[in-house]
Design a protein around this motif. Structure first.
Motif, short mmCIF file in Angstrom:
data_model
loop_
_atom_site.label_atom_id
_atom_site.label_comp_id
_atom_site.label_asym_id
_atom_site.label_seq_id
_atom_site.Cartn_x
_atom_site.Cartn_y
_atom_site.Cartn_z
N ALA A 1 95.36 -6.35 -71.63
CA ALA A 1 94.57 -5.62 -70.64
C ALA A 1 94.25 -6.49 -69.43
CB ALA A 1 93.30 -5.07 -71.27
N THR A 2 95.26 -7.16 -68.91
CA THR A 2 95.12 -7.92 -67.67
C THR A 2 95.40 -6.98 -66.49
OG1 THR A 2 95.91 -9.91 -68.80
CG2 THR A 2 95.96 -9.91 -66.39
N PRO A 3 94.55 -6.98 -65.46
CA PRO A 3 94.77 -6.08 -64.32
C PRO A 3 96.14 -6.31 -63.67
CG PRO A 3 92.57 -7.03 -64.21
CD PRO A 3 93.29 -7.75 -65.31
N THR B 1 95.28 1.95 -69.23
CA THR B 1 94.09 2.12 -68.39
C THR B 1 92.84 1.50 -69.01
OG1 THR B 1 93.54 4.30 -69.31
CG2 THR B 1 95.03 4.25 -67.40
N ARG B 2 93.01 0.57 -69.92
CA ARG B 2 91.83 -0.06 -70.53
C ARG B 2 91.16 -1.01 -69.54
NH1 ARG B 2 95.73 -1.26 -74.32
NH2 ARG B 2 95.30 -3.50 -74.21
N ALA B 3 89.88 -1.22 -69.75
CA ALA B 3 89.12 -2.14 -68.91
C ALA B 3 89.66 -3.55 -69.07
CB ALA B 3 87.64 -2.10 -69.29
N PRO B 4 89.60 -4.38 -68.02
CA PRO B 4 90.07 -5.77 -68.13
C PRO B 4 89.41 -6.49 -69.31
CG PRO B 4 89.60 -5.23 -65.85
CD PRO B 4 89.12 -4.07 -66.67
N GLY B 5 90.21 -7.23 -70.04
CA GLY B 5 89.71 -7.97 -71.19
C GLY B 5 89.73 -7.19 -72.49
N LEU C 1 92.11 1.26 -62.47
CA LEU C 1 92.88 0.04 -62.75
C LEU C 1 93.96 0.32 -63.79
CD1 LEU C 1 90.26 -2.86 -63.07
CD2 LEU C 1 92.01 -2.59 -61.32
N ILE C 2 95.15 -0.18 -63.55
CA ILE C 2 96.21 -0.19 -64.56
C ILE C 2 96.31 -1.62 -65.08
CG2 ILE C 2 98.65 0.17 -65.04
CD1 ILE C 2 97.17 2.74 -64.53
N GLY D 1 87.76 -12.08 -56.59
CA GLY D 1 88.86 -12.72 -55.89
C GLY D 1 90.23 -12.27 -56.32
N ILE D 2 90.33 -11.14 -57.01
CA ILE D 2 91.61 -10.65 -57.50
C ILE D 2 92.12 -9.57 -56.56
CG2 ILE D 2 92.80 -9.49 -59.40
CD1 ILE D 2 90.73 -10.68 -61.28
N ALA D 3 93.32 -9.76 -56.02
CA ALA D 3 93.96 -8.77 -55.16
C ALA D 3 95.12 -8.14 -55.93
CB ALA D 3 94.47 -9.41 -53.88
N LEU D 4 95.15 -6.82 -55.96
CA LEU D 4 96.18 -6.10 -56.70
C LEU D 4 96.95 -5.18 -55.78
CD1 LEU D 4 94.30 -5.01 -59.96
CD2 LEU D 4 95.79 -6.99 -59.64
N PRO D 5 98.25 -4.97 -56.07
CA PRO D 5 99.04 -4.02 -55.26
C PRO D 5 98.63 -2.58 -55.54
CG PRO D 5 100.34 -4.85 -57.08
CD PRO D 5 99.06 -5.63 -57.10
N THR D 6 98.88 -1.71 -54.59
CA THR D 6 98.59 -0.29 -54.77
C THR D 6 99.84 0.52 -55.08
OG1 THR D 6 98.85 0.08 -52.39
CG2 THR D 6 96.62 -0.40 -53.21
N TYR D 7 101.01 -0.13 -55.04
CA TYR D 7 102.26 0.59 -55.36
C TYR D 7 103.21 -0.38 -56.02
CZ TYR D 7 106.32 3.67 -54.88
OH TYR D 7 107.40 4.48 -55.13
N VAL D 8 103.63 -0.07 -57.25
CA VAL D 8 104.62 -0.89 -57.94
C VAL D 8 105.68 0.05 -58.51
CG1 VAL D 8 102.98 -2.72 -58.53
CG2 VAL D 8 103.35 -0.83 -60.12
#
Length: 835
Positions: free
Chosen positions: A575-577, A195-199, A568-569, A644-651
């Motif tokens: 720590a890439t989203p 759960t770390r911040a991106p980067g 964000l996970i 501009g980053i789209a992430l899934p909500t279920y993996v």
């Protein structure tokens, strides 16, 4: 990598109001259902500090008793109860829990996460600890408190010498404490890694996150040993299984091995988070960057590794072989090297900076001085001839307290002053803080420095009085005076808290000491308004505009795109989203689960078995109801988090935080099993007349074959779930049949052992064999609950295709159970005489 984030003013109206609505805390009595780390973390810290105060009161009474010879303040039995409860509370109810509590409170802010990944698990861990801990302490008022020492050595704690239920209060009371600790450790490991911040790569991760990661990893490895030890001793007391009875093939030294495999690493489990907090505070207090950041991280890892080779450091007087004594003596001295690296790093940071001698700085320096003295005496007792002379004397008491108070308590008070502005509308008084420090520091030295001399003069520990004329009077009186000086400082701190602490999550006192890390970003109940991109270890120092940009929503996830609580996970290394986690909100079920869990252990202690079983069943039902609300995909499959980053909500699969949590849980269970295997082989080395060859080895092949079939069916079920043309009942049926095969294997294993003349009561062999069977039986019972849960979710069309997290996690558990069951059967039926 990332596109331009929105400019100020470009955020749509109403976003902040929507965040506040979604993350709003319950009010009134409904606050019991709160799961947000801002609330649970503060409650957790406050409860742990309450136990510190209670244990301190017991210590004052003991010191008053020892101030002069033949005092009658505490009768012998009461003194033994106070002594046992003081050590147990300080080690189990204060030192470890308060470090986990600080992790729950601080880590989400330091990682710029909305919360840790399992907030309901944190709430469950806290309430089980709170209710169970208070019930455990209340045993003092009924004369039922444990009285065998906080280490509970058999045979003193066997039914022969401790026939009442006092020892059972300790053995069962530790159960819920360990559940709470392991639940917190799972939360912390997954939270730090996912759960770390991106980067925020591992290189840029805050030093406290590193300390908590090693801390939680050590809990996962060490705590199973004491869990197994307490279970074995309770089984011996309740069922007369002779694990520690040398007249029937047991050995009391087995308890020491199991206990100290946990007990000595626990010192470093306590020390590492405290030292990490010191390393977090030092840059702000010294007004410079931390010297040797990478070396400190390596020191954490080295400490975690070496500390597991030090447990027999406490057993030099038991008559171990010379080779073992030499190894553990060397390891005991080697473990001081990583601690020395940290100490020199702190000294160098102070030397390179311009320190301000405020209250946190004083507590840090006072802790450093005290800890170094304790470390030096630790090296002394690592020398075997010297240890033989001072073992079980007040010298050891002084050494232990120098290490723990210098390494944990003084840093903890520095933490209270440094981070109080994050949770309170008012900061604590600097003027009063300096008075508190000097009273505590001087009191500490006056208590324990003379105690070294008392020990060298020959005064044993664990005695409630002593005879006059042995020259113990002066040093004991000095130590007692010091105890009341120290207590005065603590009392002033409690008064200071009452005067100035005013809990808040928004309108706080702020960054009083000008720290440079992310916990000082503007926060609300949702933690940060937007999750920043991290490029350095001190983002607030290196980017003066970051607080404003975060508050204006210029970074990631500035809104609630799914209409739920989210965070964000990110990937564990860089720590890439990766995806959006839907966070659970307030719920009564974790609270009720914890109440009934604590009730089960407490009621078992007083031997009201029917009521205890009823409470346990209610706890299981509450947990199942709690879990029913999880693993539900939301309608929005992908969301834009910004740039501009789209992430899934279920993996699903190994990327998920749930998968990581299950793996850690299985490691805990695996460590319990490995400790049981160690116990089996250890008792096998006892005189061989107590061991006989099993008469039913012909059943070994069908048992192993059934476990292999269970694993195969579970794997096939997961594979079939990915087939589009197959209904969800087909893979669920395969997995359920795999569970049936595993249960059948266990039944055959159990029944065929019961037909032999090897029973739990006959010998150490029978006791440890049946303990392994009991362990496997518990896992089979859990698997049966999972099977019913899976069937119910399949019937309600909640098992999704082509992949489903619930299905994946139950499959993992089934595979592990099959492997452990086969290994247990092979061990018990081939040893002795089969290899």
């Amino acid at each position: 990598m990332y596109e331009r984030l929105p400019r100020p003013g470009e955020r749509p109206e109403g976003e902040l109001d929507e965040l506040n609505r979604i993350w709003a805390a319950p009010t009134g009595i409904a606050k019991l259902t709160a799961v947000n780390n801002n609330y649970v973390g503060v409650w957790y810290v406050a409860t742990a500090f309450l136990f510190f105060i209670l244990a301190g009161v017991l210590a004052l009474a003991m010191r008053a008793q020892l101030a002069l010879p033949l005092q009658g303040i505490l009768p012998q039995e009461t003194y033994n109860q106070f002594f046992t409860m003081h050590g147990t509370i300080m080690m189990f109810l204060f030192a470890v829990p308060i470090m986990e509590a600080l992790g729950v409170l601080l880590l989400p802010q330091m990682l710029a996460a909305r919360d840790l990944p399992f907030p309901r698990l944190s709430a469950y861990a806290f309430w089980a600890y709170f209710v169970g801990g208070l019930c455990f302490f209340a045993s003092l008022f009924f004369g039922l408190a444990p009285n065998g020492g906080w280490f509970m050595y058999p045979p003193l704690t066997s039914t022969t010498y401790s026939p009442g239920i006092n020892a059972d209060f300790w053995l069962l009371g530790i159960g819920f404490i360990e559940i709470s600790a392991i639940a917190g450790a799972i939360e912390i490991i997954v939270g730090v890694l996912r759960t770390r911040a991106p980067g925020m790569s591992l290189r840029e991760m805050p030093i406290f996150a590193w300390g908590m990661l090693v801390f939680a990893g050590m809990i996962v490895i060490a705590f199973p040993a004491v869990i197994l030890g307490t279970l074995l001793l309770e089984l011996e007391r309740a069922l007369n299984w002779p694990f520690f009875d040398p007249t029937r093939g047991g050995d009391p030294a087995l308890w020491q091995h199991l206990f100290w495999f946990f007990g000595h690493p626990e010192v470093y489990i306590i020390f590492l988070p405290a030292s990490a907090l010191v390393s977090m505070m030092l840059p702000a207090l010294a007004r410079t960057r931390l010297v040797g950041h990478n070396l400190i991280v390596l020191a954490f890892l080295a400490t975690g590794f070496i500390s597991f080779g030090v447990w027999s450091h406490h057993m030099f007087a038991t008559g171990m072989p010379a080779l073992s004594v030499g190894f553990f003596s060397a390891a005991s001295m080697a473990v001081s090297v990583p601690a020395g690296i940290q100490v020199f790093s702190w000294i160098a940071t102070f030397a390179c900076g311009k320190p301000v001698f405020n209250t946190p700085t004083l507590f840090v320096i006072g802790g450093l001085v005290t800890f170094v003295i304790g470390g030096l005496t630790g090296v002394m007792v690592a020398l075997v001839p010297f240890d033989w002379q001072v073992h079980d004397t007040h010298f050891i008491v002084a050494h232990l307290h120098y290490v723990l108070i210098g390494g944990a308590v003084f840093p903890l008070f520095a933490v209270f002053y440094y981070w109080m502005g994050m949770t309170s509308r008012r900061a604590l008084s600097e003027r009063m803080g300096k008075w508190i420090f000097w009273l505590m520091f001087l009191g500490m030295q006056v208590i324990f420095l003379p105690m070294h001399l008392t020990g060298l003069m020959g005064m044993p520990r664990r005695v409630y009085t002593y005879m006059p004329g042995r020259d113990f009077e002066i040093t004991n009186m000095i130590s007692t005076i010091g105890a009341f000086i120290f207590a005065t400082g603590v009392l002033l701190f409690v008064i200071e808290l009452a005067r100035n602490f005013r809990f808040t999550v928004e309108d706080d006192a702020g960054n009083v000491y000008k720290g440079g890390t992310l916990e000082w970003l503007p926060t609300g109940l949702y933690s940060t308004r937007s999750i920043p991109l991290v490029r350095s270890r001190y983002p607030l120092w290196d980017d003066p505009n970051i607080c404003k940009d975060v508050e204006e929503g210029r970074y990631f996830l500035p809104n609630a795109p799914t209409g739920h609580r989210e965070t964000l996970i990110t990937s564990p290394i860089r720590a890439t989203p990766e995806y959006i986690q839907i966070m659970p909100g307030p719920s009564l079920w974790p609270f009720l689960s914890a109440i009934f869990t604590a009730g089960f252990f407490v009621i078992m202690t007083v031997q009201a078995y029917g009521v205890a079983v009823f409470s346990g069943v209610l706890a299981i039902l509450c947990v199942l109801r709690w879990m029913w609300d999880t693993d539900r995909p939301v309608a929005v499959e992908h969301v834009d988090i910004g740039a501009g980053i789209a992430l899934p909500t279920y993996v699903t699969g190994s990327r998920t935080h749930g998968w990581w949590a299950m793996i850690i849980l299985l490691i805990v269970i695996g460590m319990i099993f490995l400790m049981a295997v160690f116990s089996y082989l250890y008792l096998y080395g006892i005189p061989p007349e107590f061991w006989i060859k099993p008469a039913d080895r012909r059943w070994l092949f069908p048992i192993v074959a059934l476990y292999a079939l269970a694993a195969l069916l579970a794997w096939l079920g997961r594979h079939v779930l990915t087939r589009k043309r197959v209904s969800t009942w087909a893979p669920s049926a395969l997995l359920l049949w795999g569970m049936v095969a595993a249960a059948a294997a266990f039944v055959i294993d159990f029944v065929t052992w019961r037909t032999t003349r090897i029973t739990g009561e006959t010998s150490g062999q029978g006791a440890i064999v049946h303990a392994l069977l009991a362990l496997q039986g518990c896992l089979v019972a859990i698997l049966a609950l999972m099977g019913g849960f899976l069937a119910a979710r399949t019937a309600r069309a909640l098992v999704t295709k082509p992949r489903n997290n619930t299905f994946d996690l139950i499959t993992l558990f089934t595979l592990y159970l099959a492997g452990q069951g086969a290994a247990s059967a092979l061990l018990t039926r081939l040893v002795p005489g089969g290899l």
